[in-house]
Design a protein around this motif. Sequence first.
Motif, PDB file in Angstrom:
ATOM      1  N   LEU A  51       0.828  -1.211   0.000  1.00  0.00           N
ATOM      2  CA  LEU A  51       0.000   0.000   0.000  1.00  0.00           C
ATOM      3  C   LEU A  51       0.867   1.268   0.000  1.00  0.00           C
ATOM      4  O   LEU A  51       0.574   2.236  -0.706  1.00  0.00           O
ATOM      5  CB  LEU A  51      -0.938  -0.003   1.214  1.00  0.00           C
ATOM      6  N   LEU A  52       1.933   1.250   0.789  1.00  0.00           N
ATOM      7  CA  LEU A  52       2.827   2.417   0.837  1.00  0.00           C
ATOM      8  C   LEU A  52       3.538   2.624  -0.497  1.00  0.00           C
ATOM      9  O   LEU A  52       3.648   3.758  -0.983  1.00  0.00           O
ATOM     10  CB  LEU A  52       3.841   2.273   1.972  1.00  0.00           C
ATOM     11  N   TYR A  53       4.014   1.548  -1.119  1.00  0.00           N
ATOM     12  CA  TYR A  53       4.667   1.696  -2.426  1.00  0.00           C
ATOM     13  C   TYR A  53       3.675   2.158  -3.486  1.00  0.00           C
ATOM     14  O   TYR A  53       4.025   2.972  -4.347  1.00  0.00           O
ATOM     15  CB  TYR A  53       5.366   0.407  -2.854  1.00  0.00           C
TER      16      TYR A  53
ATOM     17  N   LEU B  54      13.133   4.109   0.753  1.00  0.00           N
ATOM     18  CA  LEU B  54      13.202   2.692   1.093  1.00  0.00           C
ATOM     19  C   LEU B  54      12.211   2.415   2.212  1.00  0.00           C
ATOM     20  O   LEU B  54      12.103   3.185   3.168  1.00  0.00           O
ATOM     21  CB  LEU B  54      14.613   2.310   1.551  1.00  0.00           C
ATOM     22  N   LEU B  55      11.514   1.298   2.082  1.00  0.00           N
ATOM     23  CA  LEU B  55      10.592   0.827   3.100  1.00  0.00           C
ATOM     24  C   LEU B  55      11.240  -0.343   3.816  1.00  0.00           C
ATOM     25  O   LEU B  55      11.866  -1.198   3.166  1.00  0.00           O
ATOM     26  CB  LEU B  55       9.292   0.352   2.437  1.00  0.00           C
ATOM     27  N   GLY B  56      11.109  -0.386   5.119  1.00  0.00           N
ATOM     28  CA  GLY B  56      11.658  -1.525   5.840  1.00  0.00           C
ATOM     29  C   GLY B  56      11.685  -1.297   7.338  1.00  0.00           C
ATOM     30  O   GLY B  56      11.047  -0.394   7.862  1.00  0.00           O
ATOM     31  N   ILE B  57      12.457  -2.132   8.001  1.00  0.00           N
ATOM     32  CA  ILE B  57      12.603  -2.063   9.457  1.00  0.00           C
ATOM     33  C   ILE B  57      13.872  -1.278   9.761  1.00  0.00           C
ATOM     34  O   ILE B  57      14.943  -1.594   9.253  1.00  0.00           O
ATOM     35  CB  ILE B  57      12.662  -3.478  10.052  1.00  0.00           C
ATOM     36  N   GLU B  58      13.696  -0.234  10.572  1.00  0.00           N
ATOM     37  CA  GLU B  58      14.812   0.621  10.982  1.00  0.00           C
ATOM     38  C   GLU B  58      15.544   1.229   9.777  1.00  0.00           C
ATOM     39  O   GLU B  58      16.764   1.164   9.691  1.00  0.00           O
ATOM     40  CB  GLU B  58      15.788  -0.168  11.879  1.00  0.00           C
TER      41      GLU B  58
ATOM     42  N   ALA C 256      16.241  -4.476  -1.603  1.00  0.00           N
ATOM     43  CA  ALA C 256      14.921  -4.691  -2.186  1.00  0.00           C
ATOM     44  C   ALA C 256      13.979  -3.587  -1.713  1.00  0.00           C
ATOM     45  O   ALA C 256      13.908  -3.288  -0.521  1.00  0.00           O
ATOM     46  CB  ALA C 256      14.381  -6.055  -1.805  1.00  0.00           C
ATOM     47  N   GLY C 257      13.304  -2.957  -2.656  1.00  0.00           N
ATOM     48  CA  GLY C 257      12.395  -1.870  -2.349  1.00  0.00           C
ATOM     49  C   GLY C 257      13.001  -0.485  -2.506  1.00  0.00           C
ATOM     50  O   GLY C 257      12.292   0.515  -2.401  1.00  0.00           O
TER      51      GLY C 257
ATOM     52  N   ILE D  55      14.489  -1.458  -7.140  1.00  0.00           N
ATOM     53  CA  ILE D  55      14.698  -2.880  -6.980  1.00  0.00           C
ATOM     54  C   ILE D  55      13.395  -3.373  -6.357  1.00  0.00           C
ATOM     55  O   ILE D  55      13.057  -2.983  -5.234  1.00  0.00           O
ATOM     56  CB  ILE D  55      15.908  -3.188  -6.058  1.00  0.00           C
ATOM     57  N   PRO D  56      12.608  -4.154  -7.099  1.00  0.00           N
ATOM     58  CA  PRO D  56      11.254  -4.479  -6.632  1.00  0.00           C
ATOM     59  C   PRO D  56      11.198  -5.013  -5.208  1.00  0.00           C
ATOM     60  O   PRO D  56      12.044  -5.766  -4.750  1.00  0.00           O
ATOM     61  CB  PRO D  56      10.780  -5.528  -7.638  1.00  0.00           C
TER      62      PRO D  56
END
Length: 155
Positions: free
Chosen positions: A80-82, A95-99, A123-124, A151-152
Amino acid sequence: MAWLFSLSAECGTQTQAELFLAYFQKLSWTLPDGKTITTVPEVMEDNDGNWWCMVVPQGLSENSVKSDEDTPQMREIGNLLYASLRNAPDFRYALLGIEVDLFRTLSELLEDTTIVEQPSNFAGLVLAESIWDLINRPEAFQIFKPGYAWIPYPD
Protein backbone atom coordinates in the motif's frame (compact mmCIF):
# COMPACT_ATOMS: atom_id res chain seq x y z
CA MET A 1 12.55 -5.85 21.47
CA ALA A 2 10.38 -3.99 18.94
CA TRP A 3 11.56 -2.66 15.59
CA LEU A 4 10.20 0.37 13.74
CA PHE A 5 8.67 -0.34 10.31
CA SER A 6 8.61 2.75 8.09
CA LEU A 7 9.10 4.33 4.70
CA SER A 8 11.97 6.81 4.58
CA ALA A 9 12.36 9.18 1.65
CA GLU A 10 15.23 11.58 1.07
CA CYS A 11 13.63 14.63 -0.52
CA GLY A 12 16.59 17.03 -0.77
CA THR A 13 15.06 20.30 0.40
CA GLN A 14 12.96 21.05 3.46
CA THR A 15 10.17 22.35 1.21
CA GLN A 16 10.06 19.12 -0.77
CA ALA A 17 10.10 17.04 2.45
CA GLU A 18 7.16 19.06 3.78
CA LEU A 19 5.20 18.48 0.54
CA PHE A 20 5.90 14.76 0.90
CA LEU A 21 4.79 14.89 4.55
CA ALA A 22 1.53 16.66 3.64
CA TYR A 23 0.73 13.99 1.04
CA PHE A 24 1.25 11.10 3.46
CA GLN A 25 -0.60 12.78 6.36
CA LYS A 26 -3.85 12.27 4.46
CA LEU A 27 -3.54 8.52 3.89
CA SER A 28 -5.26 5.65 5.69
CA TRP A 29 -6.39 2.16 4.76
CA THR A 30 -8.67 -0.49 6.16
CA LEU A 31 -7.14 -3.95 5.87
CA PRO A 32 -9.21 -7.06 5.11
CA ASP A 33 -9.17 -7.98 8.82
CA GLY A 34 -10.82 -4.63 9.64
CA LYS A 35 -7.68 -3.06 11.11
CA THR A 36 -7.28 0.61 10.18
CA ILE A 37 -3.81 1.79 9.23
CA THR A 38 -2.97 5.48 9.23
CA THR A 39 0.33 7.12 8.41
CA VAL A 40 2.29 9.41 10.69
CA PRO A 41 5.00 11.24 8.77
CA GLU A 42 7.74 13.45 10.16
CA VAL A 43 10.54 15.43 8.58
CA MET A 44 14.17 15.50 9.65
CA GLU A 45 17.50 16.77 8.39
CA ASP A 46 20.52 14.50 7.89
CA ASN A 47 24.22 15.22 8.48
CA ASP A 48 24.65 16.30 4.83
CA GLY A 49 21.97 18.99 5.23
CA ASN A 50 19.37 17.12 3.16
CA TRP A 51 15.78 16.67 4.27
CA TRP A 52 13.89 13.43 4.77
CA CYS A 53 10.35 12.38 5.43
CA MET A 54 9.82 9.23 7.46
CA VAL A 55 6.33 7.68 7.23
CA VAL A 56 5.33 5.29 10.01
CA PRO A 57 2.19 3.21 9.54
CA GLN A 58 0.12 3.30 12.74
CA GLY A 59 -1.97 0.27 13.68
CA LEU A 60 0.56 -2.52 13.19
CA SER A 61 1.54 -3.92 16.60
CA GLU A 62 1.44 -0.47 18.11
CA ASN A 63 3.74 1.01 15.44
CA SER A 64 6.46 -1.58 15.75
CA VAL A 65 7.28 -5.06 14.62
CA LYS A 66 7.32 -7.54 17.47
CA SER A 67 7.18 -10.98 15.87
CA ASP A 68 7.09 -12.97 12.65
CA GLU A 69 3.29 -12.82 12.89
CA ASP A 70 3.54 -9.19 11.78
CA THR A 71 5.24 -10.13 8.48
CA PRO A 72 2.10 -10.71 6.32
CA GLN A 73 0.59 -7.40 7.44
CA MET A 74 3.91 -5.63 6.93
CA ARG A 75 4.01 -6.92 3.36
CA GLU A 76 0.40 -5.82 2.78
CA ILE A 77 1.06 -2.37 4.24
CA GLY A 78 4.34 -2.17 2.32
CA ASN A 79 2.48 -2.74 -0.94
CA LEU A 80 0.00 0.00 0.00
CA LEU A 81 2.83 2.42 0.84
CA TYR A 82 4.67 1.70 -2.43
CA ALA A 83 1.42 2.17 -4.38
CA SER A 84 1.01 5.54 -2.66
CA LEU A 85 4.65 6.41 -3.35
CA ARG A 86 3.89 6.18 -7.09
CA ASN A 87 1.69 9.29 -6.69
CA ALA A 88 3.75 11.09 -4.05
CA PRO A 89 5.46 14.44 -4.58
CA ASP A 90 9.02 14.26 -5.92
CA PHE A 91 11.75 12.70 -3.79
CA ARG A 92 15.30 11.60 -4.55
CA TYR A 93 15.28 8.10 -3.07
CA ALA A 94 13.21 6.03 -0.69
CA LEU A 95 13.20 2.69 1.09
CA LEU A 96 10.59 0.83 3.10
CA GLY A 97 11.66 -1.53 5.84
CA ILE A 98 12.60 -2.06 9.46
CA GLU A 99 14.81 0.62 10.98
CA VAL A 100 15.40 2.44 7.67
CA ASP A 101 15.16 6.02 8.95
CA LEU A 102 18.00 8.02 7.40
CA PHE A 103 19.38 4.73 6.02
CA ARG A 104 21.99 6.43 3.78
CA THR A 105 22.86 10.07 3.24
CA LEU A 106 23.18 11.00 -0.41
CA SER A 107 26.98 10.94 -0.21
CA GLU A 108 26.88 7.49 1.44
CA LEU A 109 24.42 6.18 -1.14
CA LEU A 110 26.60 7.33 -4.02
CA GLU A 111 29.65 5.62 -2.48
CA ASP A 112 27.87 2.37 -1.52
CA THR A 113 29.00 -0.35 -3.93
CA THR A 114 26.77 -2.99 -2.30
CA ILE A 115 23.79 -1.58 -4.21
CA VAL A 116 25.39 -2.97 -7.37
CA GLU A 117 27.16 -5.96 -5.81
CA GLN A 118 24.33 -7.19 -3.57
CA PRO A 119 21.10 -5.57 -4.82
CA SER A 120 18.93 -8.03 -2.87
CA ASN A 121 20.04 -6.19 0.29
CA PHE A 122 18.23 -3.14 -1.10
CA ALA A 123 14.92 -4.69 -2.19
CA GLY A 124 12.40 -1.87 -2.35
CA LEU A 125 14.94 0.92 -2.93
CA VAL A 126 13.44 3.55 -5.23
CA LEU A 127 15.75 6.07 -6.91
CA ALA A 128 14.99 9.18 -8.91
CA GLU A 129 16.40 8.68 -12.38
CA SER A 130 19.04 11.36 -11.73
CA ILE A 131 20.38 9.36 -8.75
CA TRP A 132 20.16 6.09 -10.72
CA ASP A 133 22.27 7.75 -13.42
CA LEU A 134 24.87 8.78 -10.83
CA ILE A 135 25.36 5.15 -9.78
CA ASN A 136 25.58 4.01 -13.43
CA ARG A 137 22.10 2.46 -13.74
CA PRO A 138 22.66 -0.94 -12.12
CA GLU A 139 20.80 -3.69 -13.96
CA ALA A 140 18.95 -4.90 -10.87
CA PHE A 141 16.69 -1.84 -11.11
CA GLN A 142 13.39 -1.72 -13.00
CA ILE A 143 11.13 1.19 -13.84
CA PHE A 144 9.03 2.17 -10.79
CA LYS A 145 7.19 5.07 -12.41
CA PRO A 146 8.24 7.72 -14.94
CA GLY A 147 11.45 9.30 -13.66
CA TYR A 148 12.11 6.60 -11.02
CA ALA A 149 13.66 3.12 -10.91
CA TRP A 150 13.63 0.50 -8.16
CA ILE A 151 14.70 -2.88 -6.98
CA PRO A 152 11.25 -4.48 -6.63
CA TYR A 153 9.83 -4.99 -3.18
CA PRO A 154 9.19 -8.69 -2.47
CA ASP A 155 5.53 -9.72 -2.64
